[in-house]
Write a protein that holds these residues in place. Structure first.
Motif, mmCIF file in Angstrom:
data_model
loop_
_atom_site.group_PDB
_atom_site.id
_atom_site.type_symbol
_atom_site.label_atom_id
_atom_site.label_comp_id
_atom_site.label_asym_id
_atom_site.label_seq_id
_atom_site.Cartn_x
_atom_site.Cartn_y
_atom_site.Cartn_z
ATOM 1 N N GLN A 43 0.822 -1.212 0.000
ATOM 2 C CA GLN A 43 0.000 0.000 0.000
ATOM 3 C C GLN A 43 0.849 1.251 0.000
ATOM 4 O OE1 GLN A 43 -3.164 -0.228 2.861
ATOM 5 N NE2 GLN A 43 -4.245 -1.494 1.387
ATOM 6 N N HIS A 44 1.768 1.275 -0.972
ATOM 7 C CA HIS A 44 2.713 2.374 -1.066
ATOM 8 C C HIS A 44 2.012 3.672 -1.439
ATOM 9 C CE1 HIS A 44 6.834 3.650 -1.181
ATOM 10 N NE2 HIS A 44 6.687 4.205 -2.356
ATOM 11 N N PHE A 45 0.997 3.552 -2.292
ATOM 12 C CA PHE A 45 0.317 4.751 -2.787
ATOM 13 C C PHE A 45 -1.129 4.783 -2.312
ATOM 14 C CE2 PHE A 45 3.455 3.664 -6.109
ATOM 15 C CZ PHE A 45 4.293 4.740 -5.911
ATOM 16 N N GLY A 46 -1.593 6.006 -2.039
ATOM 17 C CA GLY A 46 -2.980 6.165 -1.655
ATOM 18 C C GLY A 46 -3.901 6.188 -2.872
ATOM 19 N N ALA A 47 -5.199 6.234 -2.624
ATOM 20 C CA ALA A 47 -6.174 6.217 -3.713
ATOM 21 C C ALA A 47 -6.007 7.428 -4.615
ATOM 22 C CB ALA A 47 -7.587 6.182 -3.144
ATOM 23 N N ASP A 48 -5.664 8.586 -4.016
ATOM 24 C CA ASP A 48 -5.525 9.790 -4.836
ATOM 25 C C ASP A 48 -4.412 9.637 -5.860
ATOM 26 O OD1 ASP A 48 -3.916 9.673 -2.508
ATOM 27 O OD2 ASP A 48 -3.304 11.757 -2.845
ATOM 28 N N THR A 49 -3.314 8.988 -5.438
ATOM 29 C CA THR A 49 -2.213 8.780 -6.369
ATOM 30 C C THR A 49 -2.647 7.893 -7.524
ATOM 31 O OG1 THR A 49 -0.789 8.877 -4.448
ATOM 32 C CG2 THR A 49 0.209 8.160 -6.492
ATOM 33 N N TRP A 50 -3.411 6.850 -7.213
ATOM 34 C CA TRP A 50 -3.871 5.965 -8.294
ATOM 35 C C TRP A 50 -4.771 6.707 -9.260
ATOM 36 C CZ3 TRP A 50 -1.102 2.028 -9.177
ATOM 37 C CH2 TRP A 50 -0.473 1.332 -8.132
ATOM 38 N N VAL A 51 -5.609 7.588 -8.735
ATOM 39 C CA VAL A 51 -6.471 8.370 -9.625
ATOM 40 C C VAL A 51 -5.619 9.249 -10.531
ATOM 41 C CG1 VAL A 51 -8.221 10.180 -9.704
ATOM 42 C CG2 VAL A 51 -8.436 8.303 -8.079
ATOM 43 N N ILE C 178 16.334 21.215 4.991
ATOM 44 C CA ILE C 178 15.495 20.135 4.457
ATOM 45 C C ILE C 178 15.890 18.816 5.122
ATOM 46 C CG2 ILE C 178 14.876 18.855 2.376
ATOM 47 C CD1 ILE C 178 13.940 21.709 2.241
ATOM 48 N N LYS C 179 14.898 18.048 5.555
ATOM 49 C CA LYS C 179 15.210 16.763 6.179
ATOM 50 C C LYS C 179 14.754 15.583 5.307
ATOM 51 C CE LYS C 179 16.947 18.611 9.902
ATOM 52 N NZ LYS C 179 17.362 19.800 9.120
ATOM 53 N N LYS C 180 13.677 15.781 4.548
ATOM 54 C CA LYS C 180 13.174 14.700 3.688
ATOM 55 C C LYS C 180 13.294 15.131 2.233
ATOM 56 C CE LYS C 180 9.295 12.603 5.045
ATOM 57 N NZ LYS C 180 7.863 12.667 5.461
ATOM 58 N N LEU C 181 14.187 14.477 1.521
ATOM 59 C CA LEU C 181 14.481 14.884 0.151
ATOM 60 C C LEU C 181 14.142 13.741 -0.817
ATOM 61 C CD1 LEU C 181 15.760 17.106 -1.609
ATOM 62 C CD2 LEU C 181 17.980 16.130 -1.093
ATOM 63 N N ALA C 182 13.487 14.089 -1.927
ATOM 64 C CA ALA C 182 13.228 13.091 -2.968
ATOM 65 C C ALA C 182 14.151 13.359 -4.147
ATOM 66 C CB ALA C 182 11.774 13.177 -3.414
ATOM 67 N N PHE C 183 14.501 12.313 -4.899
ATOM 68 C CA PHE C 183 15.409 12.478 -6.025
ATOM 69 C C PHE C 183 14.741 12.032 -7.315
ATOM 70 C CE2 PHE C 183 17.913 12.065 -2.281
ATOM 71 C CZ PHE C 183 18.909 13.012 -2.435
ATOM 72 N N ILE C 184 14.942 12.831 -8.351
ATOM 73 C CA ILE C 184 14.503 12.416 -9.688
ATOM 74 C C ILE C 184 15.695 12.636 -10.595
ATOM 75 C CG2 ILE C 184 12.898 12.845 -11.576
ATOM 76 C CD1 ILE C 184 10.932 13.978 -9.644
ATOM 77 N N GLU C 208 17.047 12.334 5.146
ATOM 78 C CA GLU C 208 16.381 11.103 4.735
ATOM 79 C C GLU C 208 16.040 11.181 3.248
ATOM 80 O OE1 GLU C 208 12.298 8.566 5.546
ATOM 81 O OE2 GLU C 208 12.629 10.436 6.642
ATOM 82 N N SER C 209 16.417 10.143 2.513
ATOM 83 C CA SER C 209 16.065 10.082 1.099
ATOM 84 C C SER C 209 14.765 9.315 0.970
ATOM 85 C CB SER C 209 17.188 9.396 0.324
ATOM 86 O OG SER C 209 16.702 8.907 -0.889
ATOM 87 N N VAL C 210 13.664 10.018 0.628
ATOM 88 C CA VAL C 210 12.356 9.358 0.671
ATOM 89 C C VAL C 210 11.957 8.716 -0.657
ATOM 90 C CG1 VAL C 210 11.442 10.702 2.575
ATOM 91 C CG2 VAL C 210 11.215 11.571 0.252
ATOM 92 N N ALA C 211 12.553 9.148 -1.757
ATOM 93 C CA ALA C 211 12.227 8.535 -3.044
ATOM 94 C C ALA C 211 13.387 8.753 -4.002
ATOM 95 C CB ALA C 211 10.948 9.145 -3.622
ATOM 96 N N PHE C 212 13.617 7.780 -4.870
ATOM 97 C CA PHE C 212 14.668 7.916 -5.872
ATOM 98 C C PHE C 212 14.096 7.403 -7.184
ATOM 99 C CE2 PHE C 212 18.601 7.282 -8.101
ATOM 100 C CZ PHE C 212 19.458 8.243 -7.583
ATOM 101 N N GLU C 213 13.695 8.329 -8.051
ATOM 102 C CA GLU C 213 12.935 7.962 -9.245
ATOM 103 C C GLU C 213 13.710 8.331 -10.498
ATOM 104 O OE1 GLU C 213 10.272 5.954 -10.625
ATOM 105 O OE2 GLU C 213 9.475 6.669 -8.715
ATOM 106 N N ALA C 231 3.630 10.910 -3.343
ATOM 107 C CA ALA C 231 3.130 9.991 -2.316
ATOM 108 C C ALA C 231 4.131 9.828 -1.179
ATOM 109 C CB ALA C 231 2.810 8.645 -2.944
ATOM 110 N N ALA C 232 5.431 10.096 -1.433
ATOM 111 C CA ALA C 232 6.442 9.959 -0.389
ATOM 112 C C ALA C 232 6.546 11.208 0.478
ATOM 113 C CB ALA C 232 7.800 9.650 -1.025
ATOM 114 N N GLU C 233 5.799 12.248 0.137
ATOM 115 C CA GLU C 233 5.742 13.496 0.898
ATOM 116 C C GLU C 233 7.097 14.098 1.232
ATOM 117 O OE1 GLU C 233 3.206 12.615 4.155
ATOM 118 O OE2 GLU C 233 1.415 12.621 2.918
ATOM 119 N N PRO C 234 7.864 14.469 0.200
ATOM 120 C CA PRO C 234 9.166 15.087 0.466
ATOM 121 C C PRO C 234 9.014 16.580 0.753
ATOM 122 C CG PRO C 234 8.825 14.898 -1.884
ATOM 123 C CD PRO C 234 7.583 14.356 -1.241
#
Lengths: 368, 517, 396
Positions: A43-51, C178-184, C208-213, C231-234
């Motif tokens: 459940q990595h993503f919430g419903a909003d993300t899927w939408v 910044i404490k929560k960083l995402a990477f693209i 904290e690295s919250v996503a690496f895309e 969704a990872a809320e960075p």
């Protein structure tokens, strides 16, 4: 498949079929396991993300479908891969871009806002004009493409046609690059069609934005597809097209002007690509000489996935491919970089299970 | 009644006018004038060329338009008046279009409006040259004049040349005498004698030995690339030319060969540093096996389904090679560096000359294999499948196994090319294995003459050698390449050297042609 | 029989022609393994440049070569001889890089290389220049590996991705808190390398690295990967890549539910082109660059660039000024070693390689070029810029 002649061939064929089925089952099982794991267990993503994924996939899929229809129409009649089709779409996108640019420089002042320009004063007329210009350019390009590059080679082997198509694609792409420069152009929409504006809906406690441009693209591509379907199924031209697709020589004997039908097919497929191009420039906002290449290849994949030569198949394939690209990587919990890997794997899977595409009919020998 | 000469002139004029206008818009008028300058031995490729060369360039364009318009027609008598009308009208119309374009941009420039925001190649210098350094009005009128006069003059001249007896018979006499000499017994005796044949091959061998030593690193590089593409072409020729299965994603096998070899010999990322020859063998083997594995599920797809699936496969390979997922194993987008060169008896051969020899040897070996295959039982089975798979099956050919073999052999050859490519560059990265490689190989096989081994050689020289030589024209290279592809296919759709089928199959060949849709 | 004799003679003639000695009288400094470039009276001294001139990244090659053409017009004089740019298209990749290098070194008047533009092509071309004794000064090949191999000829006045990445991570963690960083990243050598360095440093600092895309470059719709990152809320996103992709990402961040999240890029996104593409949405975007704020020299150059090419400097890429300086530095080095004898200019190749490597204190428009032992010639670290009011301004 033909009746096997000798027993040894018979066995080989059976073995091969088993192998194919086995591979198909293994891959599908893996896919399902992976998706179950990511979607249900983690459940990595919430419903909003899927939408959000679904929306972005549908919009992209709508454009793929429009381009895919162009491939399928031409393939159905000429049995050739019109490699330059993506470039025809690129020309349409440029048409839209330049229309907006010109309209932006035409002043249309009112007392309330003295520096208003035509683009923002008449947004709907502007968009309509952009479509008219884009579709005209692309349809013309399609017509001349057929006349210059394909018609003289009508009776040559199909590989030759593929080469001229590659040549035409190279020419159009490089011409656009040399004429307009290599960098991506920023398409400035009328203010009402701002790309970040839209309806906001609430999904699972989070706001999800449905952009106007996205809805506009999706609705318009659906309408165009319905229109085309009616054209092919109900009109005289549509009947002629179907006749030529089935058997050129017989259609000719029945009084169908084959050259004319082929020309018109190219015009229609060009017009659809032009519409897709203008939509692309409105929704995506960036245009350059390379705009058409990737969508072109994707759309061709979509056409094959749906069963090439089959119009509803191209629509289905396009939408499916767009959605797979958007949802697939997240569903399987891998990088978005790998979305094309997923898309092409699913294509292979589809073709292993149904060798002529999802909706493809069994092709007769002459068509191959 | 509307004169058809005038009609033809107008039509040709419109086409040439648009071409000249586009040339101006993409800045090719400057480059073209520079090229003319080069012909006259004035090298000034990085500055604006002098006006004279531009005028010569325009005169050439006008002349071309005139000659095209005044070409003999089947419906009308060939008279001087007709030729002149057609030529002059073609020149005038193309001149008019160019003049209008020139006038517009000249006026824009005079009013200090820079069109380069939208048309980046229309620089003030280029516009000035196009208007012959004059004011917009005078310049465009001069342009109109130059094109009209040159069109009419060239049309008249070409009419004179083709009708005037002296010129005509003179030219015919020369060609006749050349033909006679070629066909004469003396010459035939020489060409047919074994000595001459030995001599010819000896000469070729001597050239192959001497040239790489003398012509320097650049030509070794260019012809090394041509050699690698010959191997690729010969490989693709098996599956596409002979067995008739279109494989668009051929580059996948090239990548498998190159990467297998690279990862086995490079110090990073795995530090295996395997022996060159062993790694070469494994690279070829890996590519061959990948062909077999890919072929198993998909080879009974037909036509374009097969094409698109192989295309997808190539994309999958390329994306996986550069993905984050595989970076640990394939070095990711950075590519693999310090790939080994060949060693023999403890000596390493890594100079450009050594590599050229290695590539020549590889090309010879692959060509030999290709010739043996062509005349073998398997080769004939492939022909049969290509002509009609159903009939081939009926005669007892196992079509699936034959196609599988063809694909594996093709893949193995691509693997060999990949190994050589990676080893010569000492580097390979995911971008070396883009779809464009496949497209180039398909083009070279078809341009050369599909199914024909010498055709592959010619195609490789034409498509990989020429663009390198054409590097002078930098930005316009790919555009010219595209134009050449279409022109070539319209003039000679069978390729430069069409394949000859064995005599016994002649009837089959014609019937297959009729069956084409 | 006669024919064979004839033939053998022909072959012998070939061999003799091939091995014939080359006559030359040159100054003594030229008696080294690499020798001298000999420039006759009517010839020009050639400095090479190669980058992608066609295809998707052609704006980099076009822009850099434009700046270089201005540089030779301003500074292109070696003791009375004119300097000319030999501009080639390498497509940015290894195949083109090696081909162009081989072509360039076959020209005897080619003495130095202001390139290549991209790291991939540079890596493939380096051994060829090494063999021919051509010093390189790349304005934009930033891959850290390039100077780590101990090449004698490769130098650059761009900073390395390692240095830039460390600076960016520290800035994000300490200055911006910044404490929560995402990477693209865009899946290229450059983008992936940069994102990895930043991630490593950021995590080692305690973040904290919250996503690496990774995304596919060249597309116009990244809403799906952005939604996944959202969704990872960075608190912030670090992007490794170029401005084309960055502008798409910035434009779509809000829709993907990332409003209020800081977007931080590398030197690949700095430039006016980015500003034009993102408009208002670009406010608050950070980028690292080595271009100092507008000095007189830079403003004068910008004016000349606009007049010559009709676009503003820095619109197509961020390497414009660096490119100008690379050529300027090379010309100075050539001047310091060139010898005139009679009507001929001699440029000793080995000495030139040495002169470029030992360059010290060359004042260019974008900064000072002083080369270290390993070929890193940019002493100044990265500067961080932020978009405010539609302009790039130096960040605090």
């Amino acid at each position: 498949m033909d009746k096997p002649i000798s027993t040894s061939t018979h066995n080989k064929l059976r073995l091969e079929r088993y192998i194919r089925t086995a591979i198909g089952i293994v891959i599908s099982a893996f896919l399902f396991w992976r998706i179950y794991n990511v979607v249900v267990l983690q459940q990595h993503f919430g419903a909003d993300t899927w939408v959000r994924f679904g929306l972005s996939g549908l919009i992209l899929g709508g454009m793929y479908a429009l381009i895919a229809i162009g491939y399928t129409l031409v393939y159905g009649i000429m049995f050739m891969i019109n490699f330059a089709h993506g470039e025809v779409m690129m020309l349409g996108a440029f048409g839209g871009y330049f229309t907006f640019e010109i309209l932006r420089f035409i002043p249309a002042p009112t007392t309330a806002s003295p520096d208003l320009n035509f683009l923002n004063a008449n947004p709907f007329l502007s968009v309509l004009l952009a479509f008219v210009v884009g579709i005209t350019i692309s349809a013309t390009a399609g017509f001349y493409l057929e006349k210059i590059a394909y018609r003289p080679l009508r009776n040559a082997p199909r590989l030759i046609l593929l080469i001229t198509a590659i040549g035409a694609s190279t020419i159009l792409q490089n011409l656009a690059m040399l004429l307009f420069g290599p960098q991506r152009k920023n398409v400035v929409n009328p203010d009402v069609l701002d790309r970040a504006a839209g309806w906001v809906i609430n999904v699972g406690g989070n706001d999800v934005l449905i952009s106007y441009t996205g809805v506009f693209s999706l609705v318009l591509s659906t309408l165009l597809m319905i229109g085309l379907f009616i054209l092919v199924q109900r009109t005289k031209l549509g009947r002629a097209m179907r006749a030529v697709a089935q058997d050129k020589n017989t259609a000719f004997l029945m009084g169908v002007d084959v050259n004319d039908v082929v020309s018109k097919t190219f015009i229609i497929s060009g017009a659809l690509a032009g519409a897709a191009g203008v939509m692309w420039s409105i929704h995506m906002g960036l245009v350059n000489h390379f705009t058409g290449f990737l969508p072109g290849i994707k759309a061709f994949t979509a056409a094959v996935m749906g069963g090439i030569g089959n119009i509803p198949g191209a629509m289905l394939g396009g939408i499916l491919l767009g959605v797979i690209e958007a949802i697939g990587p997240a569903g399987m919990g891998i990088d978005f970089q790998l979305k094309d890997v997923i898309a092409f794997s699913i294509l292979v899977l589809v073709l292993i299970v149904r060798p002529s595409g999802i909706l493809g009919e069994k092709l007769s020998e002459e068509k191959l | 009644m509307r004169s058809s000469a005038l009609d033809k002139g107008l039509r040709t004029g419109v086409i040439f006018g648009i071409v000249i206008a586009i040339m101006f818009l993409i800045g090719f008028t400057v480059t073209g004038a520079g090229l003319v300058g080069k012909l006259f031995g004035v090298s000034s490729s990085y500055n604006t060329p002098p006006l004279t060369f531009f005028v010569i360039f325009m005169v050439l364009m006008g002349a071309w338009a005139g000659i095209t318009a005044a070409a003999r027609s089947l419906t009308e008598p060939d008279t001087l008046k007709r030729a002149l009308t057609a030529g002059a009208s073609a020149g005038a119309v193309s001149g008019l279009i160019s003049a209008v374009v020139g006038f517009i941009f000249g006026t824009l420039n005079a009013n200090a409006i820079d069109p380069r925001t939208y048309l980046p190649m229309v620089s003030p210098e280029s516009t000035k040259l196009f208007l012959m350094n004059q004011s917009p009005l005078t310049g465009s009128l001069m342009l109109l004049g130059v094109l009209t006069v040159s069109g009419a003059a060239a049309a008249g001249l070409s009419f004179y040349l083709r009708t005037h007896d002296g010129v005509k018979s003179g030219a015919r006499n020369i060609t006749e005498s050349v033909r006679k000499t070629i066909r004469s017994e003396g010459v035939a005796r020489v060409t047919n004698s074994p000595y001459a044949r030995y001599g010819f091959w000896l000469l070729v061998a001597a050239l192959l030995i001497i040239l790489p030593r003398t012509w320097g690193g650049y030509w070794n590089y260019v012809f090394g690339t041509v050699g690698i593409y010959i191997i690729l072409g010969l490989g693709l020729n098996i599956i596409t030319g002979w067995a008739g299965q279109l494989v668009i994603g051929y580059v996948a096998f090239f990548a498998v060969g190159a990467y297998t070899f690279a990862l086995l010999t490079a110090p990073e990322p795995h530090n295996l540093t395997m022996n060159f020859w062993l790694a070469l063998g494994l690279g070829v083997l890996a590519a061959g096996i990948s062909g077999l594995l890919i072929g198993l599920p998909i080879l009974n797809l037909r036509g374009d389904y097969l094409a698109i699936v192989t295309l997808g496969f190539a994309e999958i390979v390329r994306i996986l090679l550069k993905s984050d997922l595989m970076t640990e194993y394939t070095a990711g987008p950075r590519g693999v560096r310090d790939i080994a060169g060949p060693t023999l008896f403890g000596r390493s051969f890594v100079s450009d000359v050594d590599f050229m020899y290695l590539i020549i040897i590889a090309v010879l070996v692959v060509t030999f294999i290709a010739y043996r295959l062509q005349n073998s039982r398997t080769g004939k089975a492939w022909y049969a499948i290509n002509l009609d798979e159903t009939v081939a099956r009926a005669t007892g050919i196992n079509a699936f196994a034959s196609k599988l073999l063809a694909l594996s052999l093709s893949a193995a050859m691509a693997g060999l090319a990949g190994v050589l490519f990676a080893s010569r560059n000492q580097f390979t990265g995911p971008d070396d294995h883009a779809l464009m490689v496949s497209i180039n190989v398909i083009c070279l096989v078809i341009v050369g003459g599909i199914g024909n081994i010498p055709g592959v050689f010619l195609g490789a020289f034409a498509l990989k050698g020429l663009p390198e030589i054409l590097r002078e024209t930098e930005n316009y290279r790919l555009l010219i390449f595209g134009v050449l592809l279409i022109v070539m296919m319209r003039l000679r759709p069978e390729g430069f050297l069409p394949a000859k089928r064995p005599v016994l199959e002649k009837s089959a060949q014609t019937s297959s042609k009729e069956a084409q849709p | 029989m006669k024919r064979i004799v004839l033939f053998v003679m022909l072959v012998v003639a070939f061999v003799l022609a091939a091995c014939g000695p080359a006559a030359a009288t040159a100054p003594e400094v030229c008696n080294t393994e690499l020798g001298c470039a000999v420039i006759n009276k009517d010839q020009t001294v050639k400095i090479g440049f190669a980058g992608p001139m066609t295809g998707d990244y052609s704006q980099f090659g076009v822009d850099m070569s434009n700046a270089m053409k201005l540089a030779v017009a301003d500074l292109g004089d070696v003791q009375g001889w004119k300097v000319e740019m030999a501009i080639e298209d390498d497509g940015g990749g290894a195949e083109g890089g090696a081909a162009v290098a081989n072509k360039l070194v076959s020209d005897p008047t080619f003495v130095a290389m202001a390139g290549h533009a991209f790291s991939g092509a540079t890596a493939a071309a380096m051994p060829i220049y090494e063999k021919a004794g051509i010093p390189m000064m790349s304005p934009s090949a930033t891959n850290p590996d390039l100077t780590a191999q101990g090449s004698a000829v490769f130098n650059r006045n761009a900073f390395t991705d390692a240095e830039q990445g460390k600076g960016a991570a520290t800035y994000l963690y300490e200055t911006l808190g910044i404490k929560k960083l995402a990477f693209i990243h865009d899946g290229t050598d450059y983008g992936q390398g940069l994102a990895k360095v930043v991630e490593e440093t950021f995590v080692s600092l305690g973040g904290e690295s919250v996503a690496f895309e990774a995304i596919t470059p060249g597309e116009s719709d990244y809403s799906a990967p952005l939604a996944a990152v959202a969704a990872a809320e960075p608190e912030a996103i670090y992007f490794g890549g170029y401005n084309a992709e960055a502008s798409v990402l910035v434009n779509q961040m809000e829709q993907a539910g990332l409003s209020g999240v800081i977007f931080f890029g590398g030197d690949g996104i700095y430039g006016k082109d980015f500003l034009a593409k993102v408009g208002d949405k670009g406010e608050g975007v950070y980028a690292a660059t080595l271009v100092p704020p507008g000095t007189d020299a830079i403003l004068a150059f910008n004016e000349a660039y606009l007049a010559a090419y009709g676009t503003e400097a820095g619109v197509l890429s961020a390497y414009t000024w660096n490119s100008y300086d690379a050529v300027g530095a090379l010309i100075q080095a050539i001047n310091s070693v060139a010898i005139v004898e009679g009507d001929t200019l001699y440029i000793p190749r080995a000495a030139l390689v040495e002169a470029v490597r030992s360059m010290n204190g060359y004042q260019g428009i974008a900064g000072v070029i002083s080369c270290q032992e390993n070929g890193e010639c940019n002493a100044s670290g990265p500067v961080f810029y932020i978009v405010e009011g539609g302009e790039w301004i130096p960040a605090e």
